[in-house]
Design a protein around this motif. Sequence first.
Motif, short mmCIF file in Angstrom:
data_model
loop_
_atom_site.label_atom_id
_atom_site.label_comp_id
_atom_site.label_asym_id
_atom_site.label_seq_id
_atom_site.Cartn_x
_atom_site.Cartn_y
_atom_site.Cartn_z
N ASP A 121 -25.51 -78.78 -0.64
CA ASP A 121 -26.63 -77.90 -0.92
C ASP A 121 -26.26 -76.42 -0.77
O ASP A 121 -27.11 -75.56 -0.95
N LEU A 122 -24.98 -76.13 -0.47
CA LEU A 122 -24.54 -74.74 -0.32
C LEU A 122 -23.62 -74.28 -1.43
O LEU A 122 -23.17 -73.13 -1.41
N ILE A 123 -23.32 -75.13 -2.39
CA ILE A 123 -22.36 -74.76 -3.43
C ILE A 123 -22.92 -73.68 -4.36
O ILE A 123 -22.15 -73.00 -5.05
N TRP A 124 -24.24 -73.50 -4.37
CA TRP A 124 -24.83 -72.51 -5.27
C TRP A 124 -24.64 -71.09 -4.78
O TRP A 124 -24.89 -70.14 -5.53
N PHE A 125 -24.22 -70.93 -3.55
CA PHE A 125 -24.10 -69.59 -2.97
C PHE A 125 -22.65 -69.14 -2.88
O PHE A 125 -22.34 -68.18 -2.17
N CYS A 126 -21.77 -69.83 -3.58
CA CYS A 126 -20.34 -69.49 -3.57
C CYS A 126 -19.96 -68.81 -4.88
O CYS A 126 -20.47 -69.13 -5.95
N SER A 127 -19.03 -67.89 -4.77
CA SER A 127 -18.47 -67.26 -5.96
C SER A 127 -17.40 -68.17 -6.55
O SER A 127 -17.13 -69.26 -6.03
N GLU A 128 -16.79 -67.71 -7.61
CA GLU A 128 -15.63 -68.43 -8.14
C GLU A 128 -14.52 -68.45 -7.08
O GLU A 128 -14.35 -67.49 -6.33
N VAL A 129 -13.78 -69.55 -7.04
CA VAL A 129 -12.71 -69.70 -6.06
C VAL A 129 -11.39 -69.35 -6.73
O VAL A 129 -11.09 -69.81 -7.84
N GLU A 130 -10.60 -68.53 -6.04
CA GLU A 130 -9.31 -68.08 -6.56
C GLU A 130 -8.21 -68.47 -5.59
O GLU A 130 -8.45 -68.61 -4.38
N SER A 131 -7.00 -68.64 -6.10
CA SER A 131 -5.87 -69.04 -5.26
C SER A 131 -4.60 -68.33 -5.73
O SER A 131 -4.50 -67.87 -6.87
N ALA A 132 -3.64 -68.27 -4.80
CA ALA A 132 -2.33 -67.67 -5.09
C ALA A 132 -1.30 -68.29 -4.15
O ALA A 132 -1.65 -68.82 -3.09
N THR A 133 -0.02 -68.23 -4.54
CA THR A 133 1.04 -68.86 -3.75
C THR A 133 2.20 -67.88 -3.55
O THR A 133 2.38 -66.93 -4.32
N VAL A 134 2.96 -68.18 -2.51
CA VAL A 134 4.16 -67.40 -2.20
C VAL A 134 5.24 -68.37 -1.75
O VAL A 134 4.98 -69.26 -0.92
N THR B 22 4.47 -62.89 2.96
CA THR B 22 3.21 -63.53 2.54
C THR B 22 2.10 -62.51 2.39
O THR B 22 1.37 -62.51 1.38
N ILE B 23 1.93 -61.62 3.36
CA ILE B 23 0.81 -60.68 3.29
C ILE B 23 1.00 -59.65 2.18
O ILE B 23 0.03 -59.06 1.70
N GLN B 24 2.25 -59.46 1.74
CA GLN B 24 2.50 -58.49 0.68
C GLN B 24 2.45 -59.12 -0.71
O GLN B 24 2.04 -58.46 -1.68
N ALA B 25 2.82 -60.41 -0.81
CA ALA B 25 2.97 -61.03 -2.13
C ALA B 25 1.72 -61.79 -2.58
O ALA B 25 1.60 -62.08 -3.79
N LEU B 26 0.82 -62.12 -1.68
CA LEU B 26 -0.39 -62.84 -2.10
C LEU B 26 -1.30 -61.88 -2.87
O LEU B 26 -1.81 -60.90 -2.31
N THR B 27 -1.51 -62.16 -4.14
CA THR B 27 -2.30 -61.28 -5.01
C THR B 27 -3.75 -61.78 -5.08
O THR B 27 -4.17 -62.44 -6.04
N LEU B 28 -4.47 -61.49 -4.05
CA LEU B 28 -5.88 -61.87 -3.96
C LEU B 28 -6.66 -60.69 -3.40
O LEU B 28 -6.12 -59.90 -2.60
N PRO B 29 -7.92 -60.53 -3.84
CA PRO B 29 -8.64 -61.30 -4.86
C PRO B 29 -8.28 -60.83 -6.26
O PRO B 29 -7.70 -59.76 -6.44
N LYS B 30 -8.70 -61.62 -7.26
CA LYS B 30 -8.39 -61.29 -8.64
C LYS B 30 -9.62 -60.79 -9.39
O LYS B 30 -9.65 -59.65 -9.85
N SER C 222 -9.69 -51.73 2.87
CA SER C 222 -8.63 -52.61 2.37
C SER C 222 -7.32 -51.86 2.23
O SER C 222 -7.29 -50.62 2.11
N SER C 223 -6.26 -52.64 2.23
CA SER C 223 -4.91 -52.10 2.08
C SER C 223 -4.20 -52.88 0.98
O SER C 223 -4.28 -54.11 0.92
N SER C 224 -3.48 -52.15 0.14
CA SER C 224 -2.75 -52.81 -0.95
C SER C 224 -1.51 -53.53 -0.46
O SER C 224 -0.94 -54.36 -1.20
N THR C 225 -1.06 -53.27 0.76
CA THR C 225 0.16 -53.90 1.28
C THR C 225 -0.13 -55.07 2.22
O THR C 225 0.80 -55.72 2.70
N ASP C 226 -1.40 -55.36 2.47
CA ASP C 226 -1.75 -56.46 3.39
C ASP C 226 -2.97 -57.18 2.84
O ASP C 226 -4.08 -56.63 2.78
#
Length: 659
Positions: free
Chosen positions: A395-408, A457-465, A475-479
Motif C-alpha cells: 500500500d506504499l508503492i504509490w508514494f515512491c519515485s522511479e527507482v534508479e541504480s548504478a554500479t562500480v 565507489t563514492i566518486q564513480a556512482l552516478t546517482l541520481p539520474k 550536495s557534492s559532485s565528488t561524493d
Amino acid sequence: MSALNGFPQHSGASVSRSTEGGAIQDLQAKKASKAAKKEADGNGVLTFEDLPTVGSSLNETLKLLPGELKANMRIKSITPRPPRKPRLERAASLDEKNWRRWRRFRTSQESLTDPNETSSSSGSLQEASLSSPIRNRASPCDPCCQQNSLHSSPDASEASPVGKSRGGSSDLGKRASEISSAFGGLLRGKAFAGGKPRLSQIMPARPLPPMELNVASHTLRTANRIDSDWMDYRHYSQHKFGRVSSSLSDTRLHGNGMVYDSCSTDSMKSTFSLLTPIRSKDVRSRSYLEGSLLASGALLGAEELSRYFPDRTIGIFVATWNMQGQKDLPVNLDEFLLPTDPDYAQDMYVIGVQEGCPDRREWEIRLQETLGPHYVLLYSAAHGVLYMSVFIRRDLIWFCSEVESATVTTRIVSQIKTKGALGVCFTFFGTSFLFITSHFTSGDSKVNERKLDYNKTIQALTLPKNVPDTNPYRSSSTDVTTRFDEVFWFGDFNFRLNKDRETVDSILSQNPGTDVAKLLAYDQLISEMSKESIFKGFQEAEIHFRPSYKFDIGKDSYDTTSKQRTPSYTDRVVFRSRYRGDIQAVKYSSCPVIRTSDHRPVFALFRVKVRPGRDNIPLAAGQFDRELYLMGIKRRITRELQKRQEQKDQRSSSICSIS
C-alpha cells in the motif's frame, strides 16, 4: 362529555347508555364493586376483577375507591348530557390519515417513556401524577382489565381531554379530576403497553473487567508474524520505538471537523471500509501527477503523509549476507527476515547479497515467499554476483519515485565482477534514499586497498539520474552520499580484527554471550572510522553479536581448517543522514541459525524520519514485479499445503501395538 371517571370512552357514546343498560351491566358493576371492596378492606390496594363498562356513572366509580378517599369527598349526582353533534370537516386524504395514525402512535410511545407521565396525546393540560401514598400502594390491573381496555378506541385520549375539570372554582371537582386522570393514565398505560411486563434493569454484581483496546487475539496477530494491528501497534511502538504510526489514521477527519470523537470515526470506518473515508470534494481537488506544492490533496504532500504516518517515521530493515556462491538456499528465512523482536514487520526491506547463489531469480522468489502477500518487490538489481532487492509494503508503492541504480567495479580485471558496489536510489514522499551494497578487497592487512575501494565507489556512482535532488545546496559532485537525505551502506567490507586467533578464541570463550567490547577494541573498521579516513559522516549501531566470519559450513564453530582464519566482523551496516536525528537504530544483530555459508547474515532495523514532498517528480505509479509476486504467493500456499499433508500422513501412519 368530560371523562371525569378517567375511563376510556368510545367515540360518540353518551352517558345515557348507563341508564339504558340491562341487567347484565348492573350485575357486572356489582361484581366489580364487591371485588374492589374486598381488596380495599384487606390491604388497601385498588384492584379490579373486571373493568367497569363504558356507561358506568361516576358514583359507581367512587364506590371502588378506598374508604379514606370517600370520607373527604362529597359528590353530587351528574345529569347525563346528550352527545355532541359531529363537526363538519373536510375529507382527509389517505396520506393525512396515515400521518395522523403514525402521530398518535408516536405520542403514545412518548407518554409511555415519560418517567413523570406528564405527556398528553391530545395537547391538553398535563396529566397529574399519582400522589405519593397512592403510588406506593397501587398495583397493576388484572389481565381482564387489560383485555377490556384494548377494546377502547385508540382516539380516546383525543376525545377525552383528561385533566380538565368542569367546576374550576370547586376544590371537589379538582380533586376528582386529579384522581380520575391519574387512574385513567394508569389504565391507558397498561393498554398501550399491550400487557407486556417491563423488567427492571439488571446491574452486575461487581464491576466489569476493563475492555482491551485491541480485540484481536495475540494468536491471530502473530500467526503470520507480519499482520499488524493498529491500536496494539500504536501502544507497543510508543513504548518500544517511540513511534505512533499506522496507515489507519484519522487525524484529518478530526482536524476538519468531520467527526466528533473516536466512536464516530470507528462508525465511519465500519460504514465505508477500514481505510479513512475520502470526501468527494477532496477527490475533485486532487491533482496526483501535476501538483507541485505541498498543498492539500497532493499525493506526496503533508496531508497524505500524516494520514499514513502520523509521526512521519517509517521502519526499514537492512540486511547483508555473503552467500559464498552456495547453490543450496536455507530452508526457512523467517529468522532472518522476520526476527521475533520486535513483533511487527517493517515498512521496507532491503537485502544485499555478495557472492550470491547462481540462481538469482530463485533467491528473489524465496524472499517474496517469506515476506508474503503484504509486500511487493519494488526493484531488484545485480552487478555480477552482487544482488540487491528492495521490498516495500504494497500500500506504499504509490508514494515512491522511479527507482534508479548504478554500479562500480573495484577489481583491476573488470570482467570478474566479484568485488565492487551496487547502488539503488529513489524518493519516498519527500525524502531521498540511497542504498549501497559493497564487497571490498579481502585480506587481513589490506586496509588501504579497502579504503581505496570506498573512495572509488563514492566518486564513480552516478546517482541520481532523473529524480531531482531534494537539497542540491548540500550536495557534492565528488561524493554520492551527500546527494541524498538518508544513506545506508552495507556489505562485506572485509575489515578484520588486529589480533591473533588464540587471543580472539580466548576472549570469545570468556564471554560466550553478547559482551564483545574487548574484541571491538581490535576492529579495523572502528579504528579507521574514528580517524575519518573511511565512511566519513557515517555511524554504526552498537555491536552485541559475535563475529560473523569465518564459520565452518553447517556448524557453529569458527574456521577449523589449516588456515585457521581469525574470526572477524566483516559484514557491517552503516548509515548517514543529512539531518541529525533522522535515523535511529533499533536493532543490530546477526542470524546464527543460517549455516549454509561461512558468513552469518547481519541485519539492522531502523526508524527513519520522512518529510512531505512534491508531485512533480517522476513517479513509479505503483509498479512492481507482478510475476514474482504471484510465484512467491503460489509457492507459499503450496508449501503450507504440503506441510499439512505431511502432518496428516504422520498422524494416520501411527501404529498402536498391543503386547
